[in-house]
Motif scaffolding. Sequence first.
Motif, short mmCIF file in Angstrom:
data_model
loop_
_atom_site.label_atom_id
_atom_site.label_comp_id
_atom_site.label_asym_id
_atom_site.label_seq_id
_atom_site.Cartn_x
_atom_site.Cartn_y
_atom_site.Cartn_z
N ASN A 46 41.06 62.23 53.31
CA ASN A 46 41.25 60.98 52.57
C ASN A 46 40.76 59.84 53.46
O ASN A 46 41.21 59.72 54.61
CB ASN A 46 42.72 60.77 52.22
CG ASN A 46 43.23 61.75 51.21
OD1 ASN A 46 42.48 62.22 50.36
ND2 ASN A 46 44.49 62.09 51.29
N LYS A 76 39.12 45.70 50.39
CA LYS A 76 39.73 46.18 49.14
C LYS A 76 38.70 46.94 48.30
O LYS A 76 39.00 47.99 47.77
CB LYS A 76 40.28 45.00 48.34
CG LYS A 76 41.56 44.44 48.89
CD LYS A 76 42.05 43.28 48.05
CE LYS A 76 43.25 42.64 48.70
NZ LYS A 76 43.68 41.42 48.00
N GLN A 77 37.49 46.41 48.21
CA GLN A 77 36.43 47.06 47.43
C GLN A 77 36.07 48.42 48.03
O GLN A 77 35.88 49.40 47.31
CB GLN A 77 35.18 46.18 47.35
CG GLN A 77 35.34 44.98 46.46
CD GLN A 77 35.64 45.37 45.04
OE1 GLN A 77 36.78 45.29 44.60
NE2 GLN A 77 34.64 45.82 44.33
N ASN A 95 37.96 50.36 49.94
CA ASN A 95 39.07 51.30 49.74
C ASN A 95 39.17 51.73 48.28
O ASN A 95 39.55 52.86 47.99
CB ASN A 95 40.38 50.71 50.26
CG ASN A 95 40.46 50.80 51.76
OD1 ASN A 95 40.26 51.86 52.34
ND2 ASN A 95 40.72 49.69 52.41
N LYS A 96 38.80 50.84 47.37
CA LYS A 96 38.79 51.21 45.95
C LYS A 96 37.69 52.24 45.68
O LYS A 96 37.84 53.12 44.84
CB LYS A 96 38.55 49.96 45.10
CG LYS A 96 38.93 50.13 43.65
CD LYS A 96 38.57 48.92 42.82
CE LYS A 96 39.49 47.75 43.09
NZ LYS A 96 39.25 46.62 42.16
N ALA A 97 36.59 52.14 46.41
CA ALA A 97 35.45 53.06 46.22
C ALA A 97 35.58 54.32 47.08
O ALA A 97 34.69 55.17 47.06
CB ALA A 97 34.15 52.35 46.57
N SER A 98 36.68 54.48 47.79
CA SER A 98 36.80 55.60 48.73
C SER A 98 36.73 56.96 48.04
O SER A 98 36.16 57.91 48.59
CB SER A 98 38.07 55.49 49.57
OG SER A 98 39.21 55.58 48.76
N ASN A 99 37.27 57.09 46.82
CA ASN A 99 37.18 58.38 46.11
C ASN A 99 35.73 58.74 45.81
O ASN A 99 35.31 59.88 45.99
CB ASN A 99 37.98 58.35 44.80
CG ASN A 99 39.47 58.37 45.05
OD1 ASN A 99 39.92 58.86 46.08
ND2 ASN A 99 40.23 57.83 44.12
N SER A 118 38.39 40.93 50.82
CA SER A 118 37.90 41.42 49.53
C SER A 118 37.00 42.63 49.70
O SER A 118 37.05 43.57 48.90
CB SER A 118 37.18 40.31 48.76
OG SER A 118 36.02 39.90 49.43
N ASP A 169 26.80 47.21 44.86
CA ASP A 169 27.30 45.87 45.14
C ASP A 169 26.45 45.24 46.25
O ASP A 169 26.36 45.77 47.35
CB ASP A 169 28.77 45.96 45.59
CG ASP A 169 29.45 44.62 45.70
OD1 ASP A 169 28.75 43.59 45.76
OD2 ASP A 169 30.69 44.60 45.72
N THR A 190 40.18 55.97 54.59
CA THR A 190 40.70 54.61 54.55
C THR A 190 39.77 53.75 55.39
O THR A 190 39.43 54.10 56.52
CB THR A 190 42.12 54.54 55.14
OG1 THR A 190 42.95 55.44 54.44
CG2 THR A 190 42.68 53.13 55.05
#
Length: 113
Positions: A87, A63-64, A66-70, A60, A26, A89
């Motif tokens: 984990n 959010k992106q 945290n969505k990619a954290s895995n 935004s 990104d 955050t």
Amino acid sequence: MSIKIDRLEHHFVEQISEILRTEIKDDRIQFVTVTAAKITNDLSFAKVYVTILDDQMRNSMLKQLNKASNFIERELSKRIDIRKMPNITFVYDESIEYATNIEDIIERTHHHE
């Protein structure tokens, strides 16, 4: 705080910065800077503090991230030898903003004297 946790936090900042720069595709990620990491003593959670150049993108981008954290956790586990990957955050680092506000207040008080 233990020296081991301090060292691990430093490695997290370095490696997450590297992952964001090289692995995440990104283009908006270039506006994100990892400033710190705080890891719990039991290695279950890590807060990664970031600043985002464009304030309008702050929510935004968080959010992106945290969505990619895995994905970031998996990449970290390849780079850092750790018995348990916390984990992650991502949170916005308000300390720079806070320091700037304090400087402005001091400047205004000196200016009025």
